[in-house]
Design an enzyme around this catalytic site. Structure first.
Site, PDB file in Angstrom:
ATOM      1  N   ILE A 154       0.832  -1.213   0.000  1.00 56.62           N
ATOM      2  CA  ILE A 154       0.000   0.000   0.000  1.00 56.62           C
ATOM      3  C   ILE A 154       0.867   1.264   0.000  1.00 56.62           C
ATOM      4  O   ILE A 154       0.629   2.202  -0.764  1.00 56.62           O
ATOM      5  CB  ILE A 154      -0.963  -0.009   1.212  1.00 56.62           C
ATOM      6  CG1 ILE A 154      -1.930  -1.202   1.097  1.00 56.62           C
ATOM      7  CG2 ILE A 154      -1.733   1.297   1.316  1.00 56.62           C
ATOM      8  CD1 ILE A 154      -2.765  -1.472   2.349  1.00 56.62           C
ATOM      9  N   ARG A 234      -3.700   1.104  11.027  1.00 58.89           N
ATOM     10  CA  ARG A 234      -4.325   0.574  12.233  1.00 58.89           C
ATOM     11  C   ARG A 234      -4.389   1.684  13.274  1.00 58.89           C
ATOM     12  O   ARG A 234      -3.420   2.447  13.440  1.00 58.89           O
ATOM     13  CB  ARG A 234      -3.528  -0.611  12.800  1.00 58.89           C
ATOM     14  CG  ARG A 234      -3.731  -1.925  12.066  1.00 58.89           C
ATOM     15  CD  ARG A 234      -5.152  -2.480  12.224  1.00 58.89           C
ATOM     16  NE  ARG A 234      -5.370  -3.693  11.453  1.00 58.89           N
ATOM     17  CZ  ARG A 234      -5.877  -3.749  10.222  1.00 58.89           C
ATOM     18  NH1 ARG A 234      -6.209  -2.631   9.598  1.00 58.89           N
ATOM     19  NH2 ARG A 234      -6.055  -4.900   9.610  1.00 58.89           N
ATOM     20  N   ASP A 258      -8.675   6.775   8.873  1.00 61.85           N
ATOM     21  CA  ASP A 258      -9.663   5.762   8.479  1.00 61.85           C
ATOM     22  C   ASP A 258      -9.752   4.692   9.557  1.00 61.85           C
ATOM     23  O   ASP A 258     -10.596   3.788   9.471  1.00 61.85           O
ATOM     24  CB  ASP A 258      -9.254   5.130   7.142  1.00 61.85           C
ATOM     25  CG  ASP A 258     -10.314   4.169   6.622  1.00 61.85           C
ATOM     26  OD1 ASP A 258     -11.490   4.585   6.539  1.00 61.85           O
ATOM     27  OD2 ASP A 258      -9.990   2.999   6.324  1.00 61.85           O
ATOM     28  N   GLU A 263     -11.604   1.717  17.873  1.00 63.64           N
ATOM     29  CA  GLU A 263     -12.704   1.632  16.893  1.00 63.64           C
ATOM     30  C   GLU A 263     -13.619   0.423  17.100  1.00 63.64           C
ATOM     31  O   GLU A 263     -14.768   0.431  16.652  1.00 63.64           O
ATOM     32  CB  GLU A 263     -12.155   1.615  15.464  1.00 63.64           C
ATOM     33  CG  GLU A 263     -11.415   0.354  15.087  1.00 63.64           C
ATOM     34  CD  GLU A 263     -10.887   0.387  13.653  1.00 63.64           C
ATOM     35  OE1 GLU A 263     -10.180   1.354  13.300  1.00 63.64           O
ATOM     36  OE2 GLU A 263     -11.180  -0.544  12.897  1.00 63.64           O
ATOM     37  N   HIS A 295     -13.115   3.089   8.708  1.00 64.71           N
ATOM     38  CA  HIS A 295     -12.393   1.896   8.212  1.00 64.71           C
ATOM     39  C   HIS A 295     -12.974   1.422   6.870  1.00 64.71           C
ATOM     40  O   HIS A 295     -13.321   0.257   6.710  1.00 64.71           O
ATOM     41  CB  HIS A 295     -12.445   0.769   9.258  1.00 64.71           C
ATOM     42  CG  HIS A 295     -11.248  -0.137   9.189  1.00 64.71           C
ATOM     43  ND1 HIS A 295     -10.588  -0.585  10.296  1.00 64.71           N
ATOM     44  CD2 HIS A 295     -10.597  -0.686   8.137  1.00 64.71           C
ATOM     45  CE1 HIS A 295      -9.583  -1.358   9.930  1.00 64.71           C
ATOM     46  NE2 HIS A 295      -9.568  -1.430   8.614  1.00 64.71           N
ATOM     47  N   GLN A 296     -13.029   2.350   5.934  1.00 69.76           N
ATOM     48  CA  GLN A 296     -13.634   2.024   4.638  1.00 69.76           C
ATOM     49  C   GLN A 296     -12.618   2.022   3.503  1.00 69.76           C
ATOM     50  O   GLN A 296     -12.995   1.865   2.336  1.00 69.76           O
ATOM     51  CB  GLN A 296     -14.769   3.007   4.318  1.00 69.76           C
ATOM     52  CG  GLN A 296     -14.284   4.414   3.934  1.00 69.76           C
ATOM     53  CD  GLN A 296     -15.394   5.295   3.405  1.00 69.76           C
ATOM     54  OE1 GLN A 296     -16.183   5.825   4.169  1.00 69.76           O
ATOM     55  NE2 GLN A 296     -15.476   5.471   2.094  1.00 69.76           N
ATOM     56  N   ALA A 297     -11.330   2.174   3.848  1.00 68.24           N
ATOM     57  CA  ALA A 297     -10.334   2.314   2.779  1.00 68.24           C
ATOM     58  C   ALA A 297     -10.338   1.123   1.826  1.00 68.24           C
ATOM     59  O   ALA A 297     -10.058   1.261   0.642  1.00 68.24           O
ATOM     60  CB  ALA A 297      -8.947   2.526   3.376  1.00 68.24           C
TER      61      ALA A 297
HETATM   62  P1  NAD Z   1       2.731  -4.926   3.656  1.00 65.90           P
HETATM   63  O1  NAD Z   1       3.009  -6.088   4.541  1.00 65.90           O
HETATM   64  O2  NAD Z   1       2.782  -5.107   2.177  1.00 65.90           O
HETATM   65  O3  NAD Z   1       3.714  -3.720   4.020  1.00 65.90           O
HETATM   66  C1  NAD Z   1       3.996  -3.315   5.324  1.00 65.90           C
HETATM   67  C2  NAD Z   1       5.363  -2.659   5.281  1.00 65.90           C
HETATM   68  O4  NAD Z   1       5.614  -2.121   6.587  1.00 65.90           O
HETATM   69  C3  NAD Z   1       6.503  -3.645   4.970  1.00 65.90           C
HETATM   70  O5  NAD Z   1       7.286  -3.148   3.897  1.00 65.90           O
HETATM   71  C4  NAD Z   1       7.306  -3.678   6.270  1.00 65.90           C
HETATM   72  O6  NAD Z   1       8.703  -3.863   6.054  1.00 65.90           O
HETATM   73  C5  NAD Z   1       6.999  -2.296   6.831  1.00 65.90           C
HETATM   74  N1  NAD Z   1       7.289  -2.171   8.256  1.00 65.90           N
HETATM   75  C6  NAD Z   1       7.215  -3.102   9.212  1.00 65.90           C
HETATM   76  N2  NAD Z   1       7.585  -2.567  10.403  1.00 65.90           N
HETATM   77  C7  NAD Z   1       7.882  -1.271  10.161  1.00 65.90           C
HETATM   78  C8  NAD Z   1       8.306  -0.194  10.978  1.00 65.90           C
HETATM   79  N3  NAD Z   1       8.535  -0.357  12.281  1.00 65.90           N
HETATM   80  N4  NAD Z   1       8.501   1.017  10.401  1.00 65.90           N
HETATM   81  C9  NAD Z   1       8.304   1.197   9.082  1.00 65.90           C
HETATM   82  N5  NAD Z   1       7.911   0.206   8.245  1.00 65.90           N
HETATM   83  C10 NAD Z   1       7.687  -1.012   8.810  1.00 65.90           C
HETATM   84  O7  NAD Z   1       1.298  -4.379   4.097  1.00 65.90           O
HETATM   85  P2  NAD Z   1       0.274  -3.541   3.237  1.00 65.90           P
HETATM   86  O8  NAD Z   1      -0.563  -4.432   2.405  1.00 65.90           O
HETATM   87  O9  NAD Z   1       0.978  -2.404   2.600  1.00 65.90           O
HETATM   88  O10 NAD Z   1      -0.687  -2.992   4.404  1.00 65.90           O
HETATM   89  C11 NAD Z   1      -0.226  -2.083   5.394  1.00 65.90           C
HETATM   90  C12 NAD Z   1      -1.254  -1.993   6.489  1.00 65.90           C
HETATM   91  O11 NAD Z   1      -2.448  -1.388   5.983  1.00 65.90           O
HETATM   92  C13 NAD Z   1      -1.780  -3.367   6.998  1.00 65.90           C
HETATM   93  O12 NAD Z   1      -0.918  -3.924   7.961  1.00 65.90           O
HETATM   94  C14 NAD Z   1      -3.107  -3.007   7.584  1.00 65.90           C
HETATM   95  O13 NAD Z   1      -2.915  -2.681   8.950  1.00 65.90           O
HETATM   96  C15 NAD Z   1      -3.514  -1.757   6.812  1.00 65.90           C
HETATM   97  N6  NAD Z   1      -4.715  -1.970   6.002  1.00 65.90           N
HETATM   98  C16 NAD Z   1      -5.784  -1.139   6.203  1.00 65.90           C
HETATM   99  C17 NAD Z   1      -6.934  -1.281   5.447  1.00 65.90           C
HETATM  100  C18 NAD Z   1      -8.124  -0.358   5.612  1.00 65.90           C
HETATM  101  O14 NAD Z   1      -9.206  -0.650   5.104  1.00 65.90           O
HETATM  102  N7  NAD Z   1      -7.994   0.769   6.298  1.00 65.90           N
HETATM  103  C19 NAD Z   1      -7.002  -2.295   4.488  1.00 65.90           C
HETATM  104  C20 NAD Z   1      -5.887  -3.116   4.295  1.00 65.90           C
HETATM  105  C21 NAD Z   1      -4.751  -2.940   5.054  1.00 65.90           C
END
Ligand code: NAD
Length: 331
Positions: A154, A234, A258, A263, A295-297
């Site tokens: 993301i 989160r 979001d 929550e 939480h709608q992203a």
């Molecule tokens: P991902 O696993 O592809 O990427 C997470 C990245 O964070 C990795 O590159 C990892 O190395 C890095 N990371 C880990 N610890 C770290 C730290 N201390 N400092 C900086 N970077 C660090 O995950 P993603 O698919 O990109 O998703 C990211 C987050 O988005 C998920 O964990 C989830 O919590 C959130 N999410 C939210 C929604 C929503 O609807 N709001 C939907 C999907 C995911």
């Protein structure tokens, strides 16, 4: 195969029920899975859960007693599952690692644009025939510096969208991808430098012990005065009390969320007509420079289709003793 599905909404039911695996007998529940509700999984071989279900040790112990062998998370995050307890109960946990990173990244940038240009306030004004522009001044994103914390699936897309706007992009991730950064014109820096130089900070890290309260009084003090913070990852990445203090002092210029620390039990539900019991959420909602979505992203047709496809395919494979889809098993 019978699968109990928790915390479901009409859009979940529509996509799962029409997924191609007609052999799955979905038992949809609107309430969440927890130690208190787990008995409703009786007779099921698997349960399907979401981000606010409480899949802790007591819940997993009871699931095991009921003969449930699979917890299929229809989310990317799985911080609400006690993985050690699942392992000791012999329960497999899987998730949907990337249903649509575009959906989340696009929402993060949508929040940023809305907050900065005050589109939410303008929308309401115009509907009241108030065509005044007072108080709606924003800033150009082009030329500004955005700090992307976490360059996974993301974070990378968010960074690339920001580059498209002509922004300077700083990034922090313990696992740097130098090739991607060079190709996309992104500069990796250490976290304190990112905090100190960014006009906008957007969080794209999972909730881990190390990332819990990543934004707190100490890190907020390291940020540029007037910084805008966007969190679509989160809620517990941010210490809400410290965020409120930062907004009150002006150290933080704007916040788009979001996700929210507390929550559970609030987001995803209609509480209009009730007295809001969470004083910190009520305070956040009172700021003109705070924008919150519930939480709608993730909520796009593409993401819901992908969640249904991966979840039902994994359940089918598990039932047949086949390997789960690559990268979906956790723990
Ligand atoms: P991902 O696993 O592809 O990427 C997470 C990245 O964070 C990795 O590159 C990892 O190395 C890095 N990371 C880990 N610890 C770290 C730290 N201390 N400092 C900086 N970077 C660090 O995950 P993603 O698919 O990109 O998703 C990211 C987050 O988005 C998920 O964990 C989830 O919590 C959130 N999410 C939210 C929604 C929503 O609807 N709001 C939907 C999907 C995911």
């Amino acid at each position: 195969m019978i699968v109990a599905v928790y915390d479901t909404k009409p859009y979940d039911r529509r996509h799962l029920a029409t997924s191609e695996h007609a052999d799955i007998d979905w038992r949809f529940h609107e309430f969440r899975l927890s130690a208190d509700t787990v008995s409703t999984a009786e007779g099921c071989a698997a349960v399907c859960a979401f981000v606010n279900d409480e899949i802790d040790a007591p819940c997993l112990e009871r699931l095991s007693d009921l003969g449930v062998k699979l917890v299929a998370m229809r989310s990317a995050g799985f911080n609400n599952v006690d993985l050690d307890a699942a392992k000791s109960q012999g329960i497999t946990v899987c998730r949907v690692p990337a249903y649509s990173p575009n959906a989340v990244a696009e929402h993060a940038i949508g929040l940023l644009l809305t907050l900065n240009r005050k589109i939410h306030r303008a929308y309401n004004r115009v509907r009241e025939q108030n065509f005044s522009l007072n108080g709606l001044v924003g800033f150009d994103l082009a030329g500004r510096t955005v700090g992307v914390v976490g360059t996974g699936k993301i974070g990378r897309i968010a960074a690339q969208i920001c580059r498209g706007f002509g922004m300077n992009v700083l990034a922090y991730d313990p696992h740097e991808d130098a090739v991607w950064a060079k190709e996309r014109g992104v500069e990796y820096v250490r976290l304190p430098e990112l905090l100190g130089k960014s006009d906008i900070i957007t969080l794209h890290v999972p909730l881990l012990l190390e990332t819990y309260h990543l934004v707190k009084a100490k890190t907020i003090a390291q940020m540029k005065r007037g910084v805008t913070i966007v969190n679509t990852s989160r809620g517990k990445l941010i210490d809400t009390g410290a965020l409120i203090e930062g907004l009150k002092s002006g150290q933080i210029g704007g916040v788009a969320l979001d996700v929210y620390e507390e929550e559970e039990g609030v987001f995803f539900e209609d509480h209009s007509g009730e007295v809001l019991q969470d004083d910190e959420l009520a305070r956040l909602l009172s700021f003109p420079n705070v924008l919150i979505t519930s939480h709608q992203a993730f909520l796009t047709e593409e993401a819901l289709n992908e969640i249904a496809r991966v979840t039902s395919e994994n359940i089918r494979r598990f039932a047949k003793g086949e390997a789960l889809l690559e990268g979906t098993k956790v723990g």
